[in-house]
Design a protein around this motif. Structure first.
Motif, PDB file in Angstrom:
ATOM      1  N   GLU A  19      21.165   4.528   8.207  1.00 58.13           N
ATOM      2  CA  GLU A  19      20.464   5.737   8.641  1.00 58.13           C
ATOM      3  C   GLU A  19      20.086   5.658  10.121  1.00 58.13           C
ATOM      4  OE1 GLU A  19      18.833   9.519   7.424  1.00 58.13           O
ATOM      5  OE2 GLU A  19      20.078   8.054   6.364  1.00 58.13           O
ATOM      6  N   PHE A  20      19.657   4.487  10.551  1.00 60.66           N
ATOM      7  CA  PHE A  20      19.277   4.310  11.960  1.00 60.66           C
ATOM      8  C   PHE A  20      20.484   4.500  12.880  1.00 60.66           C
ATOM      9  CE2 PHE A  20      18.999   1.409  15.618  1.00 60.66           C
ATOM     10  CZ  PHE A  20      17.878   1.929  16.254  1.00 60.66           C
ATOM     11  N   LEU A  21      21.617   3.914  12.516  1.00 64.71           N
ATOM     12  CA  LEU A  21      22.807   4.060  13.342  1.00 64.71           C
ATOM     13  C   LEU A  21      23.288   5.514  13.376  1.00 64.71           C
ATOM     14  CD1 LEU A  21      24.794   0.854  12.308  1.00 64.71           C
ATOM     15  CD2 LEU A  21      23.543   1.268  14.432  1.00 64.71           C
ATOM     16  N   ALA A  22      23.184   6.200  12.248  1.00 63.30           N
ATOM     17  CA  ALA A  22      23.611   7.597  12.213  1.00 63.30           C
ATOM     18  C   ALA A  22      22.767   8.452  13.144  1.00 63.30           C
ATOM     19  CB  ALA A  22      23.527   8.126  10.778  1.00 63.30           C
ATOM     20  N   TRP A  23      21.452   8.268  13.089  1.00 59.53           N
ATOM     21  CA  TRP A  23      20.587   9.054  13.963  1.00 59.53           C
ATOM     22  C   TRP A  23      20.767   8.669  15.433  1.00 59.53           C
ATOM     23  CZ3 TRP A  23      17.931  13.334  13.271  1.00 59.53           C
ATOM     24  CH2 TRP A  23      17.603  13.727  11.974  1.00 59.53           C
ATOM     25  N   THR A  24      20.977   7.386  15.698  1.00 65.14           N
ATOM     26  CA  THR A  24      21.173   6.947  17.079  1.00 65.14           C
ATOM     27  C   THR A  24      22.413   7.588  17.689  1.00 65.14           C
ATOM     28  OG1 THR A  24      20.112   4.823  16.598  1.00 65.14           O
ATOM     29  CG2 THR A  24      21.486   4.944  18.579  1.00 65.14           C
ATOM     30  N   GLY A  25      23.529   7.568  16.957  1.00 69.09           N
ATOM     31  CA  GLY A  25      24.741   8.182  17.462  1.00 69.09           C
ATOM     32  C   GLY A  25      24.609   9.682  17.644  1.00 69.09           C
ATOM     33  N   ALA A  26      23.955  10.339  16.668  1.00 66.59           N
ATOM     34  CA  ALA A  26      23.805  11.790  16.774  1.00 66.59           C
ATOM     35  C   ALA A  26      22.905  12.180  17.935  1.00 66.59           C
ATOM     36  CB  ALA A  26      23.252  12.338  15.458  1.00 66.59           C
ATOM     37  N   LEU A  27      21.830  11.423  18.165  1.00 64.00           N
ATOM     38  CA  LEU A  27      20.937  11.728  19.285  1.00 64.00           C
ATOM     39  C   LEU A  27      21.600  11.454  20.635  1.00 64.00           C
ATOM     40  CD1 LEU A  27      17.581  10.301  17.869  1.00 64.00           C
ATOM     41  CD2 LEU A  27      18.164  12.712  18.238  1.00 64.00           C
ATOM     42  N   ALA A  28      22.501  10.465  20.654  1.00 67.38           N
ATOM     43  CA  ALA A  28      23.207  10.169  21.906  1.00 67.38           C
ATOM     44  C   ALA A  28      24.273  11.205  22.210  1.00 67.38           C
ATOM     45  CB  ALA A  28      23.844   8.773  21.815  1.00 67.38           C
ATOM     46  N   LEU A  57      30.419  10.573  17.020  1.00 69.16           N
ATOM     47  CA  LEU A  57      29.062  10.049  16.933  1.00 69.16           C
ATOM     48  C   LEU A  57      28.207  10.803  15.922  1.00 69.16           C
ATOM     49  CD1 LEU A  57      28.339   9.497  20.750  1.00 69.16           C
ATOM     50  CD2 LEU A  57      28.966   7.781  19.053  1.00 69.16           C
ATOM     51  N   THR A  58      28.508  12.072  15.705  1.00 74.87           N
ATOM     52  CA  THR A  58      27.684  12.872  14.789  1.00 74.87           C
ATOM     53  C   THR A  58      28.170  12.837  13.341  1.00 74.87           C
ATOM     54  OG1 THR A  58      28.982  14.874  15.189  1.00 74.87           O
ATOM     55  CG2 THR A  58      27.128  14.447  16.669  1.00 74.87           C
ATOM     56  N   LEU A  59      29.387  12.319  13.110  1.00 73.22           N
ATOM     57  CA  LEU A  59      29.949  12.377  11.760  1.00 73.22           C
ATOM     58  C   LEU A  59      29.087  11.680  10.706  1.00 73.22           C
ATOM     59  CD1 LEU A  59      33.775  11.930  12.403  1.00 73.22           C
ATOM     60  CD2 LEU A  59      32.488  14.022  11.942  1.00 73.22           C
ATOM     61  N   PRO A  60      28.538  10.464  10.969  1.00 72.89           N
ATOM     62  CA  PRO A  60      27.707   9.849   9.926  1.00 72.89           C
ATOM     63  C   PRO A  60      26.493  10.695   9.550  1.00 72.89           C
ATOM     64  CG  PRO A  60      28.338   8.217  11.572  1.00 72.89           C
ATOM     65  CD  PRO A  60      28.728   9.560  12.116  1.00 72.89           C
ATOM     66  N   LEU A  61      25.885  11.364  10.547  1.00 65.40           N
ATOM     67  CA  LEU A  61      24.720  12.190  10.252  1.00 65.40           C
ATOM     68  C   LEU A  61      25.118  13.485   9.565  1.00 65.40           C
ATOM     69  CD1 LEU A  61      21.654  12.167  10.599  1.00 65.40           C
ATOM     70  CD2 LEU A  61      21.944  13.522  12.672  1.00 65.40           C
ATOM     71  N   VAL A  62      26.333  13.985   9.837  1.00 59.85           N
ATOM     72  CA  VAL A  62      26.802  15.204   9.172  1.00 59.85           C
ATOM     73  C   VAL A  62      26.875  14.978   7.672  1.00 59.85           C
ATOM     74  CG1 VAL A  62      28.800  16.720   8.873  1.00 59.85           C
ATOM     75  CG2 VAL A  62      28.014  16.139  11.161  1.00 59.85           C
ATOM     76  N   PRO A  68      20.294  18.903  10.608  1.00 59.85           N
ATOM     77  CA  PRO A  68      19.907  18.256  11.876  1.00 59.85           C
ATOM     78  C   PRO A  68      21.104  17.924  12.758  1.00 59.85           C
ATOM     79  CG  PRO A  68      18.674  17.305  10.054  1.00 59.85           C
ATOM     80  CD  PRO A  68      19.706  18.194   9.455  1.00 59.85           C
ATOM     81  N   ALA A  69      22.220  17.513  12.155  1.00 65.38           N
ATOM     82  CA  ALA A  69      23.416  17.230  12.958  1.00 65.38           C
ATOM     83  C   ALA A  69      23.900  18.494  13.659  1.00 65.38           C
ATOM     84  CB  ALA A  69      24.514  16.661  12.073  1.00 65.38           C
ATOM     85  N   LEU A  70      23.853  19.638  12.971  1.00 62.19           N
ATOM     86  CA  LEU A  70      24.258  20.892  13.597  1.00 62.19           C
ATOM     87  C   LEU A  70      23.351  21.240  14.764  1.00 62.19           C
ATOM     88  CD1 LEU A  70      25.963  23.495  13.604  1.00 62.19           C
ATOM     89  CD2 LEU A  70      24.319  24.465  11.978  1.00 62.19           C
ATOM     90  N   LEU A  71      22.050  21.028  14.604  1.00 59.33           N
ATOM     91  CA  LEU A  71      21.115  21.324  15.696  1.00 59.33           C
ATOM     92  C   LEU A  71      21.413  20.450  16.916  1.00 59.33           C
ATOM     93  CD1 LEU A  71      17.782  21.675  13.679  1.00 59.33           C
ATOM     94  CD2 LEU A  71      19.231  23.496  14.603  1.00 59.33           C
ATOM     95  N   LEU A  72      21.732  19.187  16.693  1.00 58.67           N
ATOM     96  CA  LEU A  72      22.064  18.311  17.822  1.00 58.67           C
ATOM     97  C   LEU A  72      23.389  18.718  18.476  1.00 58.67           C
ATOM     98  CD1 LEU A  72      21.018  14.857  16.317  1.00 58.67           C
ATOM     99  CD2 LEU A  72      19.868  16.144  18.126  1.00 58.67           C
ATOM    100  N   ILE A  73      24.342  19.152  17.686  1.00 60.44           N
ATOM    101  CA  ILE A  73      25.612  19.609  18.258  1.00 60.44           C
ATOM    102  C   ILE A  73      25.394  20.846  19.116  1.00 60.44           C
ATOM    103  CG2 ILE A  73      27.842  20.636  17.667  1.00 60.44           C
ATOM    104  CD1 ILE A  73      27.922  18.786  15.251  1.00 60.44           C
ATOM    105  N   LEU A  74      24.611  21.787  18.627  1.00 62.90           N
ATOM    106  CA  LEU A  74      24.330  23.002  19.404  1.00 62.90           C
ATOM    107  C   LEU A  74      23.499  22.680  20.644  1.00 62.90           C
ATOM    108  CD1 LEU A  74      23.507  25.488  16.492  1.00 62.90           C
ATOM    109  CD2 LEU A  74      25.653  25.230  17.747  1.00 62.90           C
TER     110      LEU A  74
END
Length: 399
Positions: A19-28, A57-62, A68-74
């Motif tokens: 979970e930590f790695l997924a959020w880290t990649g998505a936030l980056a 980077l966002t795929l694990p969080l998707v 939340p992944a969609l919000l970070l992509i937008l």
């Protein structure tokens, strides 16, 4: 004692670390996307590959948190497209386009629509899905003015975005409905299997208990009447009661053990009854005071297990009815091994078995035959007595 080493599977990261790695990649993702857009003046062709690679980077969080992944992509799409379009030369890159940001905007629209489709496929037409669709469409419509010029070109781009989202929504909705339909079918099949199994167990219990208790009751009555003047006959009746009781208990123990098995692949410890076991029925009926004549016609051969078991149970129930209701000392059983079907006929010249179809015994015989695509009839004979006739088709492979 030699103990084989236990095989170890591949080690997996703990859920918290994943979970930590997924959020880290998505936030980056939004940060790296904007930095890459600032250094790239013309993201066309091969130069779009870094932007596409950043989406990984966002795929694990998707998979875990699609909204939340969609919000970070937008959040990364808007500044990246604006930066890319503004950094380019103000000369039109193509007629109707203000800058090369349109390629990046299209790529980001496809990515966000894919996430919207993921949400819609998993949750259907819920408020959460509608919110995701509105956010994605609103963001990309707002970006159109940064890479398109002219009212007509602006409208065509908006229509392209709307149609793309509609196609994504429709496809995802169909996937969601197909999954729901598949789950419904599986649930109905499981319920049907449970019901069928309950009916099968009920038939087995009825056939086993009714036959055995009927024979025991007859023997008990015989023993009670002759115990004073004929002790040897009373002793034989008690021996028959003991044998029948033991057989019944063994059958019930086997059935209860089968019900406790949680693994459907575990084989049964005792074989299912077959037509070869009809001799046991003859002996039990003889002890109960009914002589059974059995005639086999055709070429005797092994048949499928379900066919053998159904034939045995139909004959068993028929003989049980003769013992309990017919008030006759004899009955006749004909087993005909035909080329295309197994035919069973049980007749007697007694006073009848009551109203045809009344009770669970005859109903159970008809159900057994119907499950094998056969038929079973039971009713009074024109000249007196009762007849049970069953015809069970034999599969082509077993003929």
């Amino acid at each position: 004692m030699n103990i084989a080493p236990r095989e170890r599977g591949p080690r997996r990261l703990p859920p918290a670390a994943t979970e930590f790695l997924a959020w880290t990649g998505a936030l980056a993702y939004p940060v790296l996307l904007c930095v890459t857009a600032m250094d790239e003046r013309e993201p066309t062709g091969v130069r779009l590959l870094p932007f596409a690679a950043l989406a990984v980077l966002t795929l694990p969080l998707v998979r875990r948190r699609p909204l939340p992944a969609l919000l970070l992509i937008l959040a990364g799409s808007f500044p990246a497209v604006v930066t890319s379009a503004s950094a380019a030369a103000r000369q039109p890159f193509m007629p109707g386009f203000e800058g090369p940001g349109w390629q990046l905007a299209t790529l980001q629209a496809l990515l966000s629509y894919a996430v919207v489709g993921r949400i819609a496929a998993g949750q259907g037409g819920t408020a959460r899905t509608a919110t995701a669709a509105v956010l994605a469409l609103g963001t990309h419509v707002a970006l159109v003015g940064h890479y398109r010029t002219g009212a007509d070109n602006h409208l065509s781009s908006v229509m392209f975005l709307v149609l793309g989202l509609a196609a994504t929504w429709t496809t995802a909705h169909l996937i969601h409905e197909r999954r729901e339909h598949a789950e419904t079918v599986r649930a109905e099949a499981a319920a049907h299997a449970v019901t069928a199994e309950r009916l099968r167990i009920a038939r087995e219990l009825h056939d086993m208990v009714a036959h055995s208790i009927g024979a025991i009751a007859i023997q008990a009555g015989v023993g009670r009447r002759v115990i004073a003047g004929h002790p040897d006959e009373a002793k034989a009746a008690l021996a028959a009661i003991e044998t029948t009781s033991r057989d019944t208990l063994a059958g019930l123990r086997h059935m209860l053990g089968a019900l406790r098995h949680t693994d459907p692949q575990v084989p049964s410890l005792d074989p299912a009854p077959t037509l070869a076991d009809l001799g046991r029925l003859v002996a039990t009926a003889r002890d109960a005071g009914v002589h059974v004549d059995i005639e086999f016609r055709g070429q005797r051969r092994p048949l499928p297990a379900d066919l053998e078991a159904a034939g045995f149970r139909i004959v068993q129930e028929s003989i049980t009815n003769v013992i309990r209701h017919a008030a006759t000392p004899r009955c006749r059983v004909v087993v005909d091994y035909g080329d295309g079907a197994l035919s069973l006929t049980v007749t007697d010249d007694g006073r009848g078995h009551g109203t045809p179809g009344h009770g669970y015994g005859i109903t159970g015989m008809r159900e057994r035959a119907a499950l094998l695509r056969g038929r079973c009839t039971a009713g009074p004979r024109p000249g007196g007595g009762f007849e049970v006739a069953a015809r069970l088709p034999v599969p082509v492979a077993a003929r």
